[in-house]
Design a protein around this motif. Structure first.
Motif, PDB file in Angstrom:
ATOM      1  N   PHE A  15      40.751  41.146  41.679  1.00 37.72           N
ATOM      2  CA  PHE A  15      41.000  40.077  42.654  1.00 37.72           C
ATOM      3  C   PHE A  15      41.644  40.636  43.918  1.00 37.72           C
ATOM      4  N   VAL A  16      42.673  41.454  43.761  1.00 36.34           N
ATOM      5  CA  VAL A  16      43.370  42.032  44.912  1.00 36.34           C
ATOM      6  C   VAL A  16      42.430  42.949  45.692  1.00 36.34           C
ATOM      7  N   LEU A  17      41.640  43.750  44.986  1.00 33.53           N
ATOM      8  CA  LEU A  17      40.665  44.619  45.646  1.00 33.53           C
ATOM      9  C   LEU A  17      39.702  43.816  46.500  1.00 33.53           C
ATOM     10  N   ALA A  18      39.175  42.737  45.930  1.00 37.32           N
ATOM     11  CA  ALA A  18      38.201  41.922  46.651  1.00 37.32           C
ATOM     12  C   ALA A  18      38.823  41.294  47.892  1.00 37.32           C
ATOM     13  N   VAL A  19      40.029  40.763  47.747  1.00 37.70           N
ATOM     14  CA  VAL A  19      40.680  40.069  48.869  1.00 37.70           C
ATOM     15  C   VAL A  19      41.022  41.052  49.989  1.00 37.70           C
ATOM     16  N   LEU A  20      41.686  42.165  49.666  1.00 32.42           N
ATOM     17  CA  LEU A  20      42.116  43.092  50.712  1.00 32.42           C
ATOM     18  C   LEU A  20      40.935  43.837  51.330  1.00 32.42           C
ATOM     19  N   ALA A  21      39.953  44.220  50.522  1.00 34.42           N
ATOM     20  CA  ALA A  21      38.775  44.892  51.088  1.00 34.42           C
ATOM     21  C   ALA A  21      37.994  43.934  51.973  1.00 34.42           C
ATOM     22  N   GLY A  22      37.907  42.672  51.567  1.00 38.21           N
ATOM     23  CA  GLY A  22      37.219  41.677  52.390  1.00 38.21           C
ATOM     24  C   GLY A  22      37.939  41.410  53.695  1.00 38.21           C
ATOM     25  N   LEU A  23      39.276  41.286  53.633  1.00 39.27           N
ATOM     26  CA  LEU A  23      40.054  41.084  54.856  1.00 39.27           C
ATOM     27  C   LEU A  23      39.941  42.286  55.778  1.00 39.27           C
ATOM     28  N   ASP A  24      40.006  43.471  55.210  1.00 38.14           N
ATOM     29  CA  ASP A  24      39.901  44.689  56.013  1.00 38.14           C
ATOM     30  C   ASP A  24      38.556  44.750  56.730  1.00 38.14           C
ATOM     31  N   LEU A  25      37.490  44.431  56.024  1.00 37.25           N
ATOM     32  CA  LEU A  25      36.152  44.446  56.625  1.00 37.25           C
ATOM     33  C   LEU A  25      36.061  43.404  57.739  1.00 37.25           C
TER      34      LEU A  25
END
Length: 632
Positions: A400-410
């Motif tokens: 969940f954290v990976l998806a959220v932070l990677a998505g925000l970063d992108l």
């Protein structure tokens, strides 16, 4: 045979004329090596590690749980440690721990074979006399190691992005849902499973960098320890595949084929499990307290309602409870908005994960990780009708954290036109600010939540805040009042504790009228605290009617009848306590004592009217065996 029909291997080689008119054989083409169906990948480039970031996250993880180091035992710690006779033997008990189910001494056959955590408890008993403070410190160290190796693994996956990987690990470590696992000694099995799975992937990545097969063997060893920690580690097979596809850029089929060593380890483990405990699935009970959705036949729809609850806990981990048994979360229905929300969000996120995964997007990998690791928790309700538990989200939090932070970063990169070569604050400033705020709130909630796990009395009463409609929470709270009442000398205060206990027990039976353990606690209260013989016998029989395999109820009835001189009835009920739970020691001790005194071994319910008189010269038991009530 004609020349036309000669086989090719019998024909002479072709010849060609030479300049002198002589003939000599024509040269054969050089043989070609058969090409493999899938080309062998080239070794990956060795990706350097920035160890300082890993050390920082390890220190943060250890510090977050420092306020648990002075805690005692709580919840399942008692059943898994102090009531486990093999653990209490220390090193001597390890061979037996390798041959028994996790809940052997609780008379529950869930088919759980998790000897590794129990072995660590036995070692702590041997060298530290089972000091819970030492056990909590060890949990903190395991958690710190988890954070350390997680950062190393993330840096291998995403080279040159140390800031992003550190932020991901920070939010993972700070998430308040981890309190149930880290602050509860028994849940070390969950921590060990995740830690060893991290080492499985890290050592396999080393193989991808070096192509040295020894790393595969090392990785397979960690996989074996992962299984010994918890069987649900089976989902790790999928994690190895998606790791290779996303970050090593390997062909999906190659990634799938490459897990064959782990399949061998899997087969070995399940063979060992069957050989040691005689079952792969166990014989789990079906009761309203812990498996209500099986009895209500609502497993399918409730699975999606659970998914909605899990999303809520992942995003807003505020209203936390150690227990979600009947009737905290009512069954899922199509007319229920939360069930519909879970159904549509599940479908939407699965579609999103599918698209992102095949694109090798980091956020797609995160969602895929979340779904794979959430499978045991969702499967628990879908296949067994079991209840929700926060510990089921220990591994999914990372996805969940990976998806959220990677998505925000992108998103930030696309909107602000950022590049990797930009200064750190410009490149990651917004993301750092977001993680500092969210991570700070998570950390505060974690530290505060840790205090609830100080002991059973504190933990169970904390459950009344958000799970007051749980039959288990009310029973647990009542049992703590019973323990206080048993120790109290002042009659007025003793009556106050007694009334508090009876109130919560009756509340528990109102929620679940067939709750045998709650009836048992009522009976015990009338037997030991404020004596009322008729009420005690009545409620013990109610407990047996509701939970026919609850050994303490049979034993305590036997104690009452022995005290009245009705020895045949006493012998019968002692026998029944051993029949429903051969590991129940109090029943066996009482049976042996009565048999030694009178030679009685009654296995068929006698006519009680024939055995009313007290036989002369036979001592009666002075006390009922003291019980610290089991939690589950």
């Amino acid at each position: 045979m004609s020349k036309k029909n000669q086989s090719s291997w019998g024909q002479k080689p072709s010849v060609r004329p030479t300049s002198t008119g002589a003939s000599k054989p024509m040269p054969r083409p050089a043989p070609t090596k058969p090409q493999p169906l899938l080309p062998v990948p080239e070794p990956l480039e060795n990706r350097p590690i920035q160890w300082l970031w890993a050390l920082l996250i390890a220190v943060i993880g250890f510090a977050l749980y420092a306020n648990t180091f002075n805690h005692g035992l709580a919840l399942d710690d008692i059943a898994a440690i102090t009531q486990n006779l093999f653990v209490q033997k220390g090193i001597e008990g390890i061979p037996d721990l390798l041959k028994t189910e996790f809940w052997h001494f609780s008379n529950i056959s869930l088919g759980y074979y998790r000897p590794l955590a129990l072995i660590t408890f036995a070692l702590e008993k041997e060298y530290f006399n089972g000091d819970p403070h030492i056990s909590h410190i060890i949990n903190g160290l395991i958690y710190a190691l988890t954070g350390f190796f997680l950062v190393v693994l993330l840096q291998k996956w995403m080279p040159g992005r140390a800031v992003l990987t550190t932020l991901i690990a920070f939010l993972f470590m700070a998430h308040p849902l981890h309190t149930e696992v880290v602050a509860n000694i028994k849940s070390r099995d969950e921590m060990l499973s995740f830690l060893f799975m991290t080492l499985v992937m890290l050592t396999y990545w080393k193989f991808l960098e070096t192509r040295q097969k020894g790393w595969v063997a090392f990785s397979a060893f960690w996989m074996y320890l992962t299984y010994l920690s918890k069987e649900s580690s089976l989902v790790g097979l999928g994690l190895i595949v998606i790791m290779q596809y996303t970050f090593a850029k390997r062909n999906f089929v190659q990634s799938l084929i490459s897990i064959w060593p782990y399949l061998l380890v899997t087969a070995l483990f399940f063979w060992q499990k069957k050989a040691m405990i005689g079952t792969l699935s166990g014989n789990p009970p079906v009761d309203w307290a812990n498996y209500p959705y099986a009895l209500q036949n609502t497993k399918f729809l409730t699975t999606f309602k659970f998914f909605a609850q899990y999303l809520r806990l992942l995003i807003f981990p505020l209203h936390l409870s150690y227990d979600y048994s009947y009737d905290v979360i009512p069954s899922g229905k199509l007319s229920d908005w939360e069930t519909l929300l879970g159904l549509f969000s599940f479908g939407g996120l699965v579609w999103l994960a599918w698209r992102g995964f095949w694109k090798r997007a980091v956020w797609g990998f995160g969602l895929t990780w979340m779904f794979i690791t959430m499978t045991p928790g969702l499967g628990f309700v879908l296949f067994r009708g079991g209840i929700l538990a926060e510990r089921f989200l220990y591994a999914p939090i990372l996805g969940f954290v990976l998806a959220v932070l990677a998505g925000l970063d992108l998103l930030l990169v696309q909107r602000l036109n950022l590049s990797e070569s930009a200064p750190v604050l410009k490149r990651y400033g917004i993301l750092i600010g977001f993680c500092v705020v969210v991570g700070g709130l998570f950390s505060f909630r974690t530290v505060v939540r840790n205090e609830d796990w100080k002991d059973n009395f504190t933990l169970f009463n904390s459950g009344l805040v958000y799970a007051s409609n749980s039959c288990q929470v009310n029973r647990h709270v009542a049992n703590e009042w019973i323990n206080k009442c048993a120790e109290e000398k002042d009659p007025k205060q003793k009556r106050y504790y007694f009334n508090k206990a009876i109130y919560h027990l009756r509340r528990s039976t109102e929620i679940y009228p067939g709750f045998g353990e709650a009836f048992f606690s009522i009976a015990y209260s009338y037997q030991k605290l404020i004596p009322n013989r008729d009420s005690a016998v009545y409620y013990y029989k109610q407990a047996i009617r509701a939970s026919s395999n609850y050994a303490p109820a049979y034993n305590n009835l036997g104690v009452i009848y022995q005290g009245e001189g009705r020895y045949h009835l006493a012998s019968y009920f002692y026998n029944m306590s051993m029949l429903v739970n051969p590991a129940y020691q109090d029943g066996r001790n009482n049976w042996e004592g009565l048999k030694k005194q009178l030679g009685l071994d009654v296995k068929i319910l006698p006519d009680s009217l024939k055995h009313e008189a007290v036989l002369p010269g036979i001592p009666t038991p002075a006390t009922v065996p003291a019980l610290r009530f089991p939690v589950r």
